[in-house]
Scaffold this motif. Structure first.
Motif, short mmCIF file in Angstrom:
data_model
loop_
_atom_site.label_atom_id
_atom_site.label_comp_id
_atom_site.label_asym_id
_atom_site.label_seq_id
_atom_site.Cartn_x
_atom_site.Cartn_y
_atom_site.Cartn_z
N TYR A 1 5.33 0.45 0.60
CA TYR A 1 4.26 0.76 -0.35
C TYR A 1 3.58 2.09 -0.05
CZ TYR A 1 0.85 -0.46 3.27
OH TYR A 1 0.10 -0.49 4.41
N ASP A 2 3.59 2.54 1.22
CA ASP A 2 2.85 3.74 1.59
C ASP A 2 3.70 5.01 1.54
OD1 ASP A 2 4.43 2.89 3.67
OD2 ASP A 2 2.93 3.20 5.24
N LYS A 3 4.95 4.90 1.05
CA LYS A 3 5.77 6.09 0.87
C LYS A 3 5.53 6.68 -0.51
CE LYS A 3 9.68 4.80 3.87
NZ LYS A 3 11.14 4.50 3.91
N ASP A 4 5.29 7.99 -0.55
CA ASP A 4 5.05 8.65 -1.83
C ASP A 4 6.32 8.67 -2.69
OD1 ASP A 4 2.40 9.15 -1.23
OD2 ASP A 4 2.84 11.11 -0.33
N VAL A 5 7.47 8.87 -2.06
CA VAL A 5 8.74 8.92 -2.77
C VAL A 5 9.60 7.75 -2.34
CG1 VAL A 5 10.83 10.25 -3.23
CG2 VAL A 5 8.64 11.43 -2.91
N LYS A 6 9.99 6.93 -3.30
CA LYS A 6 10.85 5.77 -3.00
C LYS A 6 12.30 6.22 -3.08
CE LYS A 6 7.19 3.12 -2.84
NZ LYS A 6 6.14 4.12 -3.08
N PHE A 7 12.76 6.92 -2.01
CA PHE A 7 14.08 7.53 -2.05
C PHE A 7 15.19 6.57 -1.70
CE2 PHE A 7 12.01 8.73 2.00
CZ PHE A 7 12.83 8.06 2.89
#
Length: 410
Positions: A168-174
């Motif tokens: 949840y705390d990642k800006d980009v869901k790569f």
């Protein structure tokens, strides 16, 4: 074997149609009844399918009610096409993990495994999606190795949850494929019963293992799968015929041959039912059919075609066009030769056609050399154009998205 491919339904508040929405407002869903329009197309185009692949982002926020609506719509699709439930396969996408539940779990637990399980609580508790996993040979989407295996008499589908290690705390869901998990999955595949019979093999995931030219967003694309190189090597080692993925709301069909001489098709499915607004620069919604015909007797590559349809608000469902959609309505695959080798083969075939009449249709060339049917269209187009001056003919497009060769006068 005809396999229907859909991805990125985004059932919830961002779906394009009211029957895929959970909260409908005047500014949200713009299509009244998407499933009925899909049914009409199936009837008018006489579409048939034996299997269904769903490449992730089934919901928008991974809420319980979104999964219930998604299950209803997927059941509608399989009922329209008379697909058996055992022939339905899926993989979660980054939108199918509930970020709020994951955040709350991270405040309660220190164990990463428990946190991931909480993220997937809603999809795990849905009877429909649980039943699909119950049909699998091996099921572990929500724990290491974050994968599932379905093995049938003529088909193997391996799903890899590339979203499991997103958070949840990642800006980009790569997305990411963990190398230890990939090694664990390899052990599971090695345990499968070895048979002489050649099976069609599909590797299903959500995030894209290669980058694409992107006209939809101004910023650089940072969403390619981490460890994509090892993922592609895994596909090669296990001789998968297709990689199918979603995530990007743009469709692409391509293929790749690696240094070991292994050939794999790659289908980026686009979005089936997300609302694609102006920032997608006119990208449509899509679905596809992988129509597997047979295996080439010379090199054992799968042969067949990928068939695609596009949905625009004004035109509804229509056959895809390469110049507009970057994917053709029909893309044949399985005839793998270099451009120079193809030109050499075409010289012989075209010369034979020329002795019979003053023009040649694409079907005339296939009648002489049937393997040409499975040649990639872009490669074929370049080779035919290259030879036009040397062999003195003009290339004229035809209505069926092929061509006619007109001989020049001597």
């Amino acid at each position: 074997m005809k396999i229907l491919v859909i991805s990125d339904l985004h059932v919830g508040t961002t779906a394009r149609a009211k029957d895929f929405c959970t909260e409908v407002s005047e500014t949200s869903a713009i299509t009244e009844n998407f499933i009925e329009e899909f049914r009409d197309l199936v009837i008018s185009e006489n579409i048939t399918a034996s299997h269904l692949l769903i490449a992730g982002d089934i919901t928008n926020r991974a809420e319980l009610y979104e999964f219930e609506v998604a299950a209803q719509r997927i059941n509608d699709i399989i009922n329209i096409l008379n697909i058996e439930l055992k022939n339905v396969f899926f993989v979660p996408g980054n939108h199918d993990g509930n970020w709020l539940q994951e955040k709350a779990a991270s405040e309660r637990y220190s164990s990463k495994d428990k946190i991931i399980l909480e993220k997937y609580h809603n999809i795990k508790s849905n009877d429909f999606f649980s039943s699909l996993l119950n049909n699998s040979t091996f099921s572990s989407y929500y724990t290491d190795p974050f994968a599932s295996i379905w093995e049938h008499d003529d088909l193997i589908v391996v799903g890899v949850n590339s979203s499991a290690l997103d958070s949840y705390d990642k800006d980009v869901k790569f997305g990411e494929v963990d190398l230890k998990c990939l090694a664990s999955l390899q052990l599971k595949l090695d345990e499968l019963k070895k048979e002489d019979k050649r099976k069609f093999k599909i590797l299903l995931t959500h995030h894209h293992p290669k980058n694409y030219t992107d006209t939809t967003f101004p910023d650089p694309d940072l969403s390619q799968m981490k460890n994509a190189e090892d993922f592609m090597r895994f596909a090669s080692r296990n001789e998968f015929d297709f990689i199918v993925h979603g995530h990007k709301h743009i469709p692409r069909y391509n293929f790749q041959m690696d240094s070991d001489g292994f050939f794999v098709n790659i289908l980026s499915a686009g979005s089936f039912a997300a609302q694609l607004k102006d920032w997608h620069n006119g990208v449509a919604n899509f679905f596809h059919l992988i129509d597997h015909h047979d295996f080439c007797p010379e090199n054992d590559f799968s042969r067949g075609r990928v068939i695609s349809w596009s949905y625009f608000t004004n035109h509804k469902w229509t056959r895809s066009l390469y110049d507009r959609d970057h994917i053709s309505h029909e893309e044949y695959y399985g005839y793998m030769v270099s451009r120079n080798q193809l030109k050499s083969n075409l010289r012989i075939v075209i010369s034979q056609c020329r002795s019979n009449k003053n023009y040649a249709k694409w079907q005339d060339l296939i009648n002489i050399e049937p393997k040409l049917k499975y040649c990639n269209k872009q490669l074929l187009s370049h080779a035919v154009d290259d030879l036009s001056v040397e062999l003195k003919y003009e290339v004229m497009p035809s209505k069926d998205d092929s061509f006619v060769l007109l001989w020049a006068e001597d």
